[in-house]
Design a protein around this motif. Structure first.
Motif, PDB file in Angstrom:
ATOM      1  N   MET A   1       0.854  -1.192   0.000  1.00 17.99           N
ATOM      2  CA  MET A   1       0.000   0.000   0.000  1.00 17.99           C
ATOM      3  C   MET A   1       0.888   1.238   0.000  1.00 17.99           C
ATOM      4  SD  MET A   1      -3.082   0.902   2.619  1.00 17.99           S
ATOM      5  CE  MET A   1      -4.070  -0.436   1.971  1.00 17.99           C
ATOM      6  N   SER A   2       0.574   2.236  -0.790  1.00 20.26           N
ATOM      7  CA  SER A   2       1.397   3.436  -0.891  1.00 20.26           C
ATOM      8  C   SER A   2       1.334   4.230   0.393  1.00 20.26           C
ATOM      9  CB  SER A   2       0.908   4.307  -2.055  1.00 20.26           C
ATOM     10  OG  SER A   2      -0.346   4.868  -1.763  1.00 20.26           O
ATOM     11  N   ALA A   3       2.382   5.090   0.580  1.00 18.91           N
ATOM     12  CA  ALA A   3       2.436   5.903   1.793  1.00 18.91           C
ATOM     13  C   ALA A   3       1.239   6.828   1.892  1.00 18.91           C
ATOM     14  CB  ALA A   3       3.737   6.703   1.824  1.00 18.91           C
ATOM     15  N   ARG A   4       0.702   7.238   0.731  1.00 18.32           N
ATOM     16  CA  ARG A   4      -0.432   8.154   0.738  1.00 18.32           C
ATOM     17  C   ARG A   4      -1.656   7.517   1.376  1.00 18.32           C
ATOM     18  NH1 ARG A   4      -4.547   9.594  -2.755  1.00 18.32           N
ATOM     19  NH2 ARG A   4      -3.957   8.014  -4.265  1.00 18.32           N
ATOM     20  N   ARG A   5      -1.722   6.195   1.366  1.00 10.60           N
ATOM     21  CA  ARG A   5      -2.869   5.506   1.946  1.00 10.60           C
ATOM     22  C   ARG A   5      -2.523   4.844   3.271  1.00 10.60           C
ATOM     23  NH1 ARG A   5      -7.397   4.820  -0.789  1.00 10.60           N
ATOM     24  NH2 ARG A   5      -7.834   2.828   0.232  1.00 10.60           N
ATOM     25  N   SER A   6      -1.474   5.299   3.902  1.00  6.02           N
ATOM     26  CA  SER A   6      -1.049   4.749   5.182  1.00  6.02           C
ATOM     27  C   SER A   6      -0.925   5.886   6.190  1.00  6.02           C
ATOM     28  CB  SER A   6       0.299   4.041   5.024  1.00  6.02           C
ATOM     29  OG  SER A   6       0.720   3.473   6.237  1.00  6.02           O
ATOM     30  N   TYR A   7      -1.566   5.727   7.346  1.00  4.48           N
ATOM     31  CA  TYR A   7      -1.607   6.796   8.345  1.00  4.48           C
ATOM     32  C   TYR A   7      -1.383   6.257   9.747  1.00  4.48           C
ATOM     33  CZ  TYR A   7      -3.619   9.783   4.741  1.00  4.48           C
ATOM     34  OH  TYR A   7      -3.820  10.512   3.583  1.00  4.48           O
ATOM     35  N   ALA A   8      -0.644   7.011  10.523  1.00  4.39           N
ATOM     36  CA  ALA A   8      -0.660   6.832  11.973  1.00  4.39           C
ATOM     37  C   ALA A   8      -1.864   7.594  12.503  1.00  4.39           C
ATOM     38  CB  ALA A   8       0.621   7.378  12.590  1.00  4.39           C
ATOM     39  N   PHE A   9      -2.545   7.040  13.499  1.00  2.00           N
ATOM     40  CA  PHE A   9      -3.678   7.740  14.119  1.00  2.00           C
ATOM     41  C   PHE A   9      -3.422   7.775  15.617  1.00  2.00           C
ATOM     42  CE2 PHE A   9      -7.643   9.287  15.371  1.00  2.00           C
ATOM     43  CZ  PHE A   9      -8.356   9.689  14.244  1.00  2.00           C
ATOM     44  N   ILE A  10      -3.314   8.994  16.139  1.00  2.00           N
ATOM     45  CA  ILE A  10      -2.987   9.214  17.547  1.00  2.00           C
ATOM     46  C   ILE A  10      -4.170   9.886  18.224  1.00  2.00           C
ATOM     47  CG2 ILE A  10      -1.265  10.081  19.151  1.00  2.00           C
ATOM     48  CD1 ILE A  10      -0.145   8.309  16.847  1.00  2.00           C
ATOM     49  N   GLY A  11      -4.695   9.244  19.273  1.00  2.00           N
ATOM     50  CA  GLY A  11      -5.826   9.803  20.006  1.00  2.00           C
ATOM     51  C   GLY A  11      -7.094   9.029  19.733  1.00  2.00           C
ATOM     52  N   LEU A  12      -7.350   8.012  20.552  1.00  2.00           N
ATOM     53  CA  LEU A  12      -8.456   7.089  20.301  1.00  2.00           C
ATOM     54  C   LEU A  12      -9.547   7.231  21.351  1.00  2.00           C
ATOM     55  CD1 LEU A  12      -6.280   3.976  19.389  1.00  2.00           C
ATOM     56  CD2 LEU A  12      -7.268   5.666  17.826  1.00  2.00           C
ATOM     57  N   GLY A  13      -9.968   8.462  21.587  1.00  2.00           N
ATOM     58  CA  GLY A  13     -11.066   8.719  22.517  1.00  2.00           C
ATOM     59  C   GLY A  13     -12.410   8.466  21.855  1.00  2.00           C
ATOM     60  N   HIS A  14     -13.463   9.074  22.400  1.00  2.00           N
ATOM     61  CA  HIS A  14     -14.814   8.852  21.878  1.00  2.00           C
ATOM     62  C   HIS A  14     -14.882   9.117  20.372  1.00  2.00           C
ATOM     63  CE1 HIS A  14     -16.569   8.318  25.838  1.00  2.00           C
ATOM     64  NE2 HIS A  14     -16.003   9.435  26.243  1.00  2.00           N
ATOM     65  N   LEU A  15     -14.276  10.218  19.935  1.00  2.00           N
ATOM     66  CA  LEU A  15     -14.337  10.606  18.533  1.00  2.00           C
ATOM     67  C   LEU A  15     -13.251   9.934  17.707  1.00  2.00           C
ATOM     68  CD1 LEU A  15     -15.512  12.360  16.267  1.00  2.00           C
ATOM     69  CD2 LEU A  15     -14.035  14.230  17.079  1.00  2.00           C
ATOM     70  N   GLY A  16     -12.012  10.008  18.182  1.00  2.00           N
ATOM     71  CA  GLY A  16     -10.891   9.492  17.414  1.00  2.00           C
ATOM     72  C   GLY A  16     -11.010   8.016  17.086  1.00  2.00           C
ATOM     73  N   SER A  17     -11.526   7.235  18.014  1.00  2.00           N
ATOM     74  CA  SER A  17     -11.654   5.798  17.766  1.00  2.00           C
ATOM     75  C   SER A  17     -12.603   5.523  16.604  1.00  2.00           C
ATOM     76  CB  SER A  17     -12.138   5.083  19.034  1.00  2.00           C
ATOM     77  OG  SER A  17     -13.409   5.565  19.438  1.00  2.00           O
ATOM     78  N   GLN A  18     -13.661   6.328  16.494  1.00  2.00           N
ATOM     79  CA  GLN A  18     -14.616   6.139  15.403  1.00  2.00           C
ATOM     80  C   GLN A  18     -14.004   6.553  14.065  1.00  2.00           C
ATOM     81  OE1 GLN A  18     -17.239   4.530  15.975  1.00  2.00           O
ATOM     82  NE2 GLN A  18     -17.645   4.783  18.157  1.00  2.00           N
ATOM     83  N   LEU A  19     -13.271   7.654  14.059  1.00  2.00           N
ATOM     84  CA  LEU A  19     -12.632   8.110  12.829  1.00  2.00           C
ATOM     85  C   LEU A  19     -11.590   7.108  12.349  1.00  2.00           C
ATOM     86  CD1 LEU A  19     -12.162  11.855  13.855  1.00  2.00           C
ATOM     87  CD2 LEU A  19     -13.841  10.969  12.227  1.00  2.00           C
ATOM     88  N   ALA A  20     -10.778   6.606  13.272  1.00  2.00           N
ATOM     89  CA  ALA A  20      -9.761   5.619  12.904  1.00  2.00           C
ATOM     90  C   ALA A  20     -10.398   4.345  12.382  1.00  2.00           C
ATOM     91  CB  ALA A  20      -8.869   5.327  14.105  1.00  2.00           C
ATOM     92  N   ALA A  21     -11.487   3.913  13.004  1.00  2.00           N
ATOM     93  CA  ALA A  21     -12.176   2.702  12.561  1.00  2.00           C
ATOM     94  C   ALA A  21     -12.684   2.848  11.134  1.00  2.00           C
ATOM     95  CB  ALA A  21     -13.331   2.377  13.513  1.00  2.00           C
ATOM     96  N   ASN A  22     -13.166   4.040  10.777  1.00  2.00           N
ATOM     97  CA  ASN A  22     -13.643   4.258   9.414  1.00  2.00           C
ATOM     98  C   ASN A  22     -12.510   4.196   8.399  1.00  2.00           C
ATOM     99  OD1 ASN A  22     -16.410   4.503   9.913  1.00  2.00           O
ATOM    100  ND2 ASN A  22     -16.210   6.650  10.467  1.00  2.00           N
ATOM    101  N   LEU A  23     -11.333   4.688   8.780  1.00  2.00           N
ATOM    102  CA  LEU A  23     -10.172   4.559   7.897  1.00  2.00           C
ATOM    103  C   LEU A  23      -9.861   3.083   7.641  1.00  2.00           C
ATOM    104  CD1 LEU A  23      -7.429   7.115   9.016  1.00  2.00           C
ATOM    105  CD2 LEU A  23      -8.645   7.060   6.839  1.00  2.00           C
ATOM    106  N   ILE A  24      -9.862   2.294   8.706  1.00  2.00           N
ATOM    107  CA  ILE A  24      -9.568   0.863   8.578  1.00  2.00           C
ATOM    108  C   ILE A  24     -10.605   0.185   7.687  1.00  2.00           C
ATOM    109  CG2 ILE A  24      -9.357  -1.314   9.844  1.00  2.00           C
ATOM    110  CD1 ILE A  24      -8.481   0.475  12.282  1.00  2.00           C
ATOM    111  N   ARG A  25     -11.872   0.465   7.931  1.00  2.00           N
ATOM    112  CA  ARG A  25     -12.946  -0.170   7.164  1.00  2.00           C
ATOM    113  C   ARG A  25     -12.874   0.185   5.679  1.00  2.00           C
ATOM    114  NH1 ARG A  25     -16.270   1.912  11.645  1.00  2.00           N
ATOM    115  NH2 ARG A  25     -16.544   0.230  13.161  1.00  2.00           N
ATOM    116  N   ASN A  26     -12.280   1.341   5.380  1.00  2.00           N
ATOM    117  CA  ASN A  26     -12.181   1.776   3.994  1.00  2.00           C
ATOM    118  C   ASN A  26     -10.844   1.406   3.348  1.00  2.00           C
ATOM    119  OD1 ASN A  26     -14.604   3.543   2.964  1.00  2.00           O
ATOM    120  ND2 ASN A  26     -14.358   4.028   5.145  1.00  2.00           N
ATOM    121  N   GLY A  27     -10.112   0.497   3.962  1.00  2.00           N
ATOM    122  CA  GLY A  27      -8.947  -0.084   3.326  1.00  2.00           C
ATOM    123  C   GLY A  27      -7.633   0.626   3.529  1.00  2.00           C
TER     124      GLY A  27
END
Length: 307
Positions: A1-27
């Protein structure tokens, strides 16, 4: 997977955890870090990798996203020991989804720029329940080309996005939207109390307001949690006061008298004194309930907003 589609996600609180999960679900390839190991594990189960620090996660991914509770925490995660700038390569991108003041995000972006890292500010609005299903709205500030480069990730997390201008622009509109939300919340509580004391059925009153010219997004959503009695909006008094502080600071800076925001800030300070800074912000209506000695309850309303 290219670097453009790879992200570190820092901060998994009420909001961040949902945003990160959507990134994962979208590949997207996502490497997560949070001080709470349980929050990290929940994302690992969904397919994320775990980083040992913000720096390590950023080095693995090449780009980073943060969703954090305050500018102080954002600065520590970005530029402190073990922070993102120790791991992000020159030319990497930092997407800041936390709510900051305008001066704060401009200053943090300059720290990143000095290390060759480009910043896209991307606070979101709409509530955790909309983030859970990818329907939240992103307010973006930064270079248009940088926005285009990271837009697939933004759109994986958010249903709509608005490029507001250079870095600092999104901070202004995000603070404006939050200021309005807190004003609307206090107003909705007062309206429901008038209905209650006027002898009206609260459920019917709720629906009548929804169908009226006095309706608001906040009434449609948060009033339901008041009527249920859970108040569980996933957003605290402390966070509300932080954002109201940003609004009042902008009012002073721009020469705009904010009489309503100032009054609502004072009410939230009373709410924090009564219930604590970690109480849900929706409990500001309980301050009125306690003062009047009347609970605002009706059958048929959820304890949490549906995702």
């Amino acid at each position: 997977m290219s670097a453009r589609r790879s992200y570190a996600f820092i901060g998994l609180g009420h909001l961040g955890s949902q945003l990160a999960a959507n990134l994962i679900r979208n590949g997207f390839a996502v490497t997560v870090f949070d001080r709470d190991p349980a929050a990290v594990e929940r994302l690992v189960v969904l397919g994320a990798d775990a980083g040992g620090s913000p720096a390590e996660a950023a080095a693995l991914a090449g780009n980073a996203i943060t969703c954090l509770p305050s500018p102080q925490v954002s600065e520590a995660v970005l530029a402190g020991p073990g922070g993102l700038l120790e791991g992000l390569p020159a030319g990497g991108g930092w997407i800041e989804m936390s709510t900051n003041g305008q001066d704060e995000i401009v200053r943090l972006a300059s720290l990143a720029s000095a290390r060759g890292v480009e910043t896209l500010e991307c606070p979101v609005t709409g509530g955790v329940h909309l983030a859970a299903v990818g329907q939240i709205t992103a307010l973006v500030g930064g270079d248009a080309a940088l926005y285009a480069r990271h837009r697939p990730a933004v759109e994986a997390m958010c249903a709509r996005s608005f490029l507001m201008g250079p870095v600092g622009s999104a901070a202004v509109i995000k603070v404006i939207t939050n200021m309005l939300a807190f004003i609307h919340l206090v107003a909705a509580g007062e309206a429901l109390m008038l209905a209650k004391k006027g002898g009206l059925d609260l459920a019917q009153s709720y629906h009548a307001i929804v169908a009226s010219s006095g309706n608001s997004f906040v009434h449609e959503t948060e009033s339901q949690l008041v009527l249920n009695g859970s108040y569980d909006i996933g957003f605290t008094m402390d966070l509300a006061l932080k954002d109201l502080g940003f609004a009042l600071g902008m009012g002073e800076k721009f020469g705009v008298p904010l009489e309503l925001a100032s009054r609502v800030d004072a009410i939230f300070r009373q709410g924090k004194q009564a219930y604590g800074g970690s109480a849900w912000s929706t409990m500001i209506v309980k301050l009125l309930e306690d003062a009047v000695g009347t609970d605002l309850r009706a059958l048929g309303f959820p304890a949490k907003l549906a995702s």
